[in-house]
Design an enzyme around this catalytic site. Structure first.
Site, PDB file in Angstrom:
ATOM      1  N   LYS A  61      -5.280 -61.209 -23.487  1.00 12.91           N
ATOM      2  CA  LYS A  61      -5.423 -62.470 -22.600  1.00 12.91           C
ATOM      3  C   LYS A  61      -5.483 -62.509 -20.896  1.00 12.91           C
ATOM      4  O   LYS A  61      -6.173 -63.587 -20.646  1.00 12.91           O
ATOM      5  CB  LYS A  61      -3.921 -63.435 -23.127  1.00 12.91           C
ATOM      6  CG  LYS A  61      -4.211 -63.824 -24.536  1.00 12.91           C
ATOM      7  CD  LYS A  61      -5.005 -64.827 -24.739  1.00 12.91           C
ATOM      8  CE  LYS A  61      -4.781 -65.473 -26.205  1.00 12.91           C
ATOM      9  NZ  LYS A  61      -5.816 -66.597 -26.341  1.00 12.91           N
ATOM     10  N   SER A 316      -5.077 -56.875 -30.999  1.00 15.75           N
ATOM     11  CA  SER A 316      -5.042 -57.655 -29.954  1.00 15.75           C
ATOM     12  C   SER A 316      -3.941 -58.009 -29.013  1.00 15.75           C
ATOM     13  O   SER A 316      -3.908 -58.428 -28.012  1.00 15.75           O
ATOM     14  CB  SER A 316      -5.640 -59.232 -30.553  1.00 15.75           C
ATOM     15  OG  SER A 316      -4.585 -59.619 -31.456  1.00 15.75           O
TER      16      SER A 316
END
Length: 423
Positions: A61, A316
């Site tokens: 992110k 992720s």
């Protein structure tokens, strides 16, 4: 829909993603690409993991948040930034604010693990204020939007902004450079669509032969719902367990990009994600959060790959609170068919429990939960009993013995509303 698609594609393309690579140089970590022996042996393919769990903030992110904030003018930076986050985006924004000297606020729902909240505060330091509100990401997003409108701070979306999408897409550039060539199959977790939109856009432009798979949690398959409707729709029900991907509505920017890139979608049950998290931890020595295990959980479970193919799965994120492992193990056992719950009505007389133990339980069955309150003014009492069995094959025999027993026994269906109180 066609208009929004063309707008999204005109603002996010391979050039924008490659420009983001330069912007992130010296800020984001070039995370490792590692071959995974367990998954390679299981599938016969060459399976590689792109380890974004080793990124700053333990998630990809940072890439999108920094790419957006770094492009703001001085006046906008002085007014500050605000975002909503399930945890990971907030960490990326917090670190970006720390590096760029910008004040920021991060709104998170109450479901965000404390580990993620604490990391947001630690990464941002004095530049960041963490505000807990609402039960879902969408509740936090509404509060963040209201704050930005009132204060003049720039809203930094977790996924639905071209600059965020371009930043997330830099993962694809890195993994192709590290691999030395494009993979045959690229598997990407899907929440609001920022990562898959960015990655798929660059791959589509630069390596159009790659098969791209987007994996959603079954209880929050908002991208599949948008595909079916042809436009983003709001899910009426949401399972928030895979908190990093539990989004009720995908983005207006991300949806057309994902559609245009020809991404294939599939969903996996939350219990399977838990089993994969445990396999990553126990076999591979990797700590993945639920969203981080989405891509690898799909291999052999809806996603079949050919022997010899090169497959890259994006891991992720690795922000998993240790306190969640009890629930993760429980959900895995239920999914694997090894944990079952029953309501057993016992006569309130000596020997009733002994009958249950001797005549119903098998030699390898284990009682993991037994809750019973004796009522002196009643002839019977109900106990909640949790039983763990060694293999799925033990269940039919257990159910047969229960059916023949002189006790009233009711099995609690894992799909029933009552079952949600148990895990």
């Amino acid at each position: 829909m066609q208009g929004s698609s063309s707008v999204a594609r005109s603002t996010v393309d391979a050039d924008a993603i490659e420009a983001a690579i330069k912007r992130l140089d010296g800020v984001a970590v070039r995370t490792p690409l590692q071959r995974n022996l367990r998954l390679s042996e299981r599938t016969g393919a060459e399976v590689w993991l792109k380890r974004e769990d080793l990124q700053i903030g333990r998630s990809y992110k940072l890439r999108g948040a920094y790419n957006l904030i770094a492009q703001l003018g001085d006046t906008a930076k002085a007014a500050g930034v605000v975002c909503a986050s399930a945890g990971n985006h907030g960490q990326g924004l917090a670190y970006s604010c720390h590096i760029l000297g910008v004040q920021g606020k991060v709104y998170v729902p109450r479901t965000t693990p404390r580990q993620k909240r604490d990391r947001i505060a630690a990464l941002g330091g004095k530049q960041i204020q963490v505000i807990v509100t609402g039960d879902t990401y969408d509740d936090a997003a509404a509060a963040a939007l209201a704050d930005g409108t009132a204060s003049g701070a720039t809203m930094v979306p977790a996924f639905d902004d071209p600059r965020t999408v371009a930043g997330q897409g830099t993962v694809a550039v890195e993994l192709v450079e590290q691999l030395g060539h494009a993979p045959d199959v690229l598997v990407v977790p899907v929440g609001g669509g920022g990562l898959v939109a960015g990655v798929a856009t660059w791959i589509k432009d630069r390596h159009p032969g790659v098969r791209i798979i987007g994996v959603e949690p079954a209880g929050a398959a908002s991208m599949a719902a948008a595909f079916e409707a042809g436009t983003p729709v709001t899910l009426p029900h949401l399972d928030s367990f895979v908190d990093g991907a539990a989004v009720r509505r995908v983005g207006d920017v991300t949806l057309p990009l994902v559609q245009h890139a020809g991404v294939e979608l599939l969903s996996v049950p939350e219990g399977l994600v838990c089993s994969e998290m445990l396999a990553l931890y126990q076999t591979d020595g990797l700590i993945a959060e639920p969203a981080g295990a989405l891509s690898t959980s799909a291999l052999g479970n809806g996603l079949d790959v050919r022997p010899g193919e090169t497959v890259v799965c994006l891991l992720s994120g690795g922000n998993n609170d240790v306190s969640r492992y009890g629930e993760i193990l429980e959900r895995s056992l239920v999914y694997e068919g090894l944990k079952h719950y029953f309501l057993v009505t016992f006569p309130q007389e000596p020997g009733a429990l002994r009958t249950f133990l001797d005549e119903i339980l098998g030699p390898d069955d284990d009682i993991t939960l037994f809750e019973y309150v004796k009522r002196n003014n009643r002839e019977t009492g109900v106990a909640l009993v949790g039983i763990e069995i060694s293999t799925r094959d033990d269940l039919p025999g257990l159910l047969t013995r229960m059916e023949a027993a002189p006790l009233d026994i009711e099995r609690i269906n894992p799909n029933s509303p009552e079952f949600r109180y148990l895990i």
